[in-house]
Design a protein around this motif. Structure first.
Motif, PDB file in Angstrom:
ATOM      1  N   GLN A 256       0.819  -1.204   0.000  1.00 44.32           N
ATOM      2  CA  GLN A 256       0.000   0.000   0.000  1.00 44.32           C
ATOM      3  C   GLN A 256       0.865   1.273   0.000  1.00 44.32           C
ATOM      4  O   GLN A 256       0.407   2.332  -0.414  1.00 44.32           O
ATOM      5  CB  GLN A 256      -0.894  -0.059   1.244  1.00 44.32           C
ATOM      6  CG  GLN A 256      -2.082   0.875   1.249  1.00 44.32           C
ATOM      7  CD  GLN A 256      -1.730   2.196   1.888  1.00 44.32           C
ATOM      8  OE1 GLN A 256      -0.726   2.299   2.580  1.00 44.32           O
ATOM      9  NE2 GLN A 256      -2.538   3.208   1.618  1.00 44.32           N
ATOM     10  N   VAL A 269      -7.972  -5.732  -6.672  1.00 42.04           N
ATOM     11  CA  VAL A 269      -7.234  -6.803  -6.008  1.00 42.04           C
ATOM     12  C   VAL A 269      -7.329  -8.068  -6.847  1.00 42.04           C
ATOM     13  O   VAL A 269      -8.422  -8.517  -7.192  1.00 42.04           O
ATOM     14  CB  VAL A 269      -7.809  -7.100  -4.604  1.00 42.04           C
ATOM     15  CG1 VAL A 269      -6.978  -8.183  -3.921  1.00 42.04           C
ATOM     16  CG2 VAL A 269      -7.827  -5.837  -3.766  1.00 42.04           C
ATOM     17  N   LEU A 287      -6.867  -3.102   2.914  1.00 44.11           N
ATOM     18  CA  LEU A 287      -5.894  -4.187   2.711  1.00 44.11           C
ATOM     19  C   LEU A 287      -4.718  -4.035   3.658  1.00 44.11           C
ATOM     20  O   LEU A 287      -4.182  -5.015   4.174  1.00 44.11           O
ATOM     21  CB  LEU A 287      -5.384  -4.186   1.275  1.00 44.11           C
ATOM     22  CG  LEU A 287      -6.380  -4.643   0.220  1.00 44.11           C
ATOM     23  CD1 LEU A 287      -5.830  -4.345  -1.157  1.00 44.11           C
ATOM     24  CD2 LEU A 287      -6.685  -6.121   0.370  1.00 44.11           C
ATOM     25  N   TYR A 292      -4.555  -9.643   2.549  1.00 45.09           N
ATOM     26  CA  TYR A 292      -5.250 -10.210   1.398  1.00 45.09           C
ATOM     27  C   TYR A 292      -6.190 -11.356   1.779  1.00 45.09           C
ATOM     28  O   TYR A 292      -7.107 -11.681   1.044  1.00 45.09           O
ATOM     29  CB  TYR A 292      -4.237 -10.681   0.348  1.00 45.09           C
ATOM     30  CG  TYR A 292      -3.536  -9.536  -0.329  1.00 45.09           C
ATOM     31  CD1 TYR A 292      -4.252  -8.646  -1.134  1.00 45.09           C
ATOM     32  CD2 TYR A 292      -2.178  -9.318  -0.170  1.00 45.09           C
ATOM     33  CE1 TYR A 292      -3.637  -7.585  -1.756  1.00 45.09           C
ATOM     34  CE2 TYR A 292      -1.541  -8.252  -0.791  1.00 45.09           C
ATOM     35  CZ  TYR A 292      -2.268  -7.391  -1.579  1.00 45.09           C
ATOM     36  OH  TYR A 292      -1.653  -6.335  -2.191  1.00 45.09           O
ATOM     37  N   TRP A 294      -8.350 -11.321   3.948  1.00 42.95           N
ATOM     38  CA  TRP A 294      -9.689 -10.749   4.127  1.00 42.95           C
ATOM     39  C   TRP A 294     -10.451 -10.744   2.788  1.00 42.95           C
ATOM     40  O   TRP A 294     -11.635 -11.082   2.743  1.00 42.95           O
ATOM     41  CB  TRP A 294      -9.571  -9.318   4.681  1.00 42.95           C
ATOM     42  CG  TRP A 294     -10.787  -8.500   4.406  1.00 42.95           C
ATOM     43  CD1 TRP A 294     -12.010  -8.609   5.026  1.00 42.95           C
ATOM     44  CD2 TRP A 294     -10.926  -7.491   3.410  1.00 42.95           C
ATOM     45  NE1 TRP A 294     -12.890  -7.723   4.473  1.00 42.95           N
ATOM     46  CE2 TRP A 294     -12.263  -7.017   3.479  1.00 42.95           C
ATOM     47  CE3 TRP A 294     -10.060  -6.926   2.466  1.00 42.95           C
ATOM     48  CZ2 TRP A 294     -12.741  -6.022   2.643  1.00 42.95           C
ATOM     49  CZ3 TRP A 294     -10.540  -5.932   1.645  1.00 42.95           C
ATOM     50  CH2 TRP A 294     -11.868  -5.485   1.721  1.00 42.95           C
ATOM     51  N   VAL A 295      -9.760 -10.417   1.699  1.00 43.65           N
ATOM     52  CA  VAL A 295     -10.423 -10.414   0.386  1.00 43.65           C
ATOM     53  C   VAL A 295     -10.826 -11.838   0.018  1.00 43.65           C
ATOM     54  O   VAL A 295     -11.945 -12.100  -0.428  1.00 43.65           O
ATOM     55  CB  VAL A 295      -9.505  -9.847  -0.718  1.00 43.65           C
ATOM     56  CG1 VAL A 295     -10.244  -9.791  -2.046  1.00 43.65           C
ATOM     57  CG2 VAL A 295      -8.979  -8.469  -0.345  1.00 43.65           C
TER      58      VAL A 295
END
Ligand code: ADP
Ligand code: MG
Ligand code: MG
Length: 303
Positions: A256, A269, A287, A292, A294-295
């Motif tokens: 980030q 993403v 993020l 990642y 979490w995605v």
């Protein structure tokens, strides 16, 4: 104004059948900054290379289109109605570049005695020449052939052909761009690839994009390995590409951090060869906090 459009893009390794991209949808327009993020191995670099036409990959499904406005190249080139949309997958890498796609600098091997200045001028002239060929008026006579001779044998030092940028003119362009990027003038006199630090290579990449003025620049991990000062310099350069020449940016990054300096309009993403999630800058911040996984959880319901 140009628009790069990837739709349902599938690609595999050319030598073999390992599928890497599994249906990528993405649109990048001139003047926009898109961040393409994702874990290692998700297919970000492959996406970049497929856009540029890298021979290691074979597209098995989907499209990569470039839409041009009729004033895309200023007064240099007149674009006919039927020349507004280009199927990039039918074109060679240098043709894609001539149409305005920039993929950061694959560093050529060190070439004895070639300065950055000469290298950049050669790259610019190659682009101009290729563009003339792509948009050549089919009824018009082809003037290119007769005065090409000799030049091919000495591409770095040859006299300027018609339509080409000569040494003196190029000095002016280079100086302007380097000032814009706040780069040290000495840079340009250095020999290609000879002893450039990691950070200097990244700055050269931005300089090359400034010289070639692409419609869309794909920058793959230009932030990797930069200390904070260099990161800021490089980021300012990227912002200048957008602000001064309207270049659309596809900024590929794992982290980030650079997005604090190059603020994206859109964040995507990538997971397992697809764009799993898109959003605004807030997505990148999420993020940063949640990672990642979490995605993955959000998209697949499982990490
Ligand atoms: P990212 O840039 O997101 O880290 P890549 O696009 O480089 O990911 O790679 C995606 C996946 O495809 C990885 O598993 C990688 O090992 C594989 N891959 C990429 N290029 C090749 C190649 N030329 N040959 C074999 N496997 C490859
Ligand atoms: Mg194959
Ligand atoms: Mg990568």
């Amino acid at each position: 104004m140009a628009r790069l459009e990837l739709s349902n893009l599938h690609a595999e390794v050319a030598e073999g059948d390992e599928q890497i991209l599994e249906g990528v949808d993405l649109e990048v327009q001139s003047g926009e900054i898109h961040a393409l993020m994702g874990p290692n191995g998700s297919g970000k670099s492959t996406t970049a290379k497929v856009i540029a036409g890298h021979p290691a990959y074979e597209v098995t499904e989907g499209e990569v289109l470039l839409h041009l406005e009729d004033d895309e190249f200023g007064e240099d080139i007149e674009i006919d109605e039927d020349q507004r949309t280009w199927n990039l997958l039918d074109l060679e890498p240098n043709e894609r570049a001539a149409l305005g796609i920039f993929l950061g600098f694959q560093y050529p091997a060190e070439i004895e005695g070639v300065t950055m200045t000469n290298f950049l001028r050669t790259a610019l002239n190659a682009k101009i020449e290729e563009r003339e060929e792509l948009f050549e008026d089919e009824d018009g006579e082809d003037e290119a052939e007769e005065d090409d001779e000799g030049f091919e044998n000495s591409p770095m030092e040859g006299p300027a052909d018609e339509g080409e940028v000569g040494v003196a003119e190029f000095q002016g362009i280079l100086q302007e761009k380097m000032e814009q990027l706040e780069m040290d003038e000495k840079f340009a006199q250095r020999y290609l690839n000879a002893g450039f630090s990691g950070g200097e290579k990244k700055q050269n990449e931005v300089l090359q994009a400034a010289i070639l003025e692409p419609s869309v620049a794909v920058l793959d991990e230009i932030d990797s390995g930069l200390d904070i000062d260099r990161l800021q310099d490089v980021s300012e350069g990227i912002n200048a590409l957008r602000d001064e020449q309207g270049t659309g940016i596809l900024q590929i990054t794992h982290y980030q951090r650079i997005l604090d300096y190059v603020e994206p309009d859109h964040v995507h993403v990538m997971l397992d060869g697809q764009i799993a999630k898109s959003g605004g800058p807030e997505l990148a911040e999420k993020l940063e906090d949640k990672g990642y996984d979490w995605v993955r959880e959000d998209v697949y319901g499982t990490a």
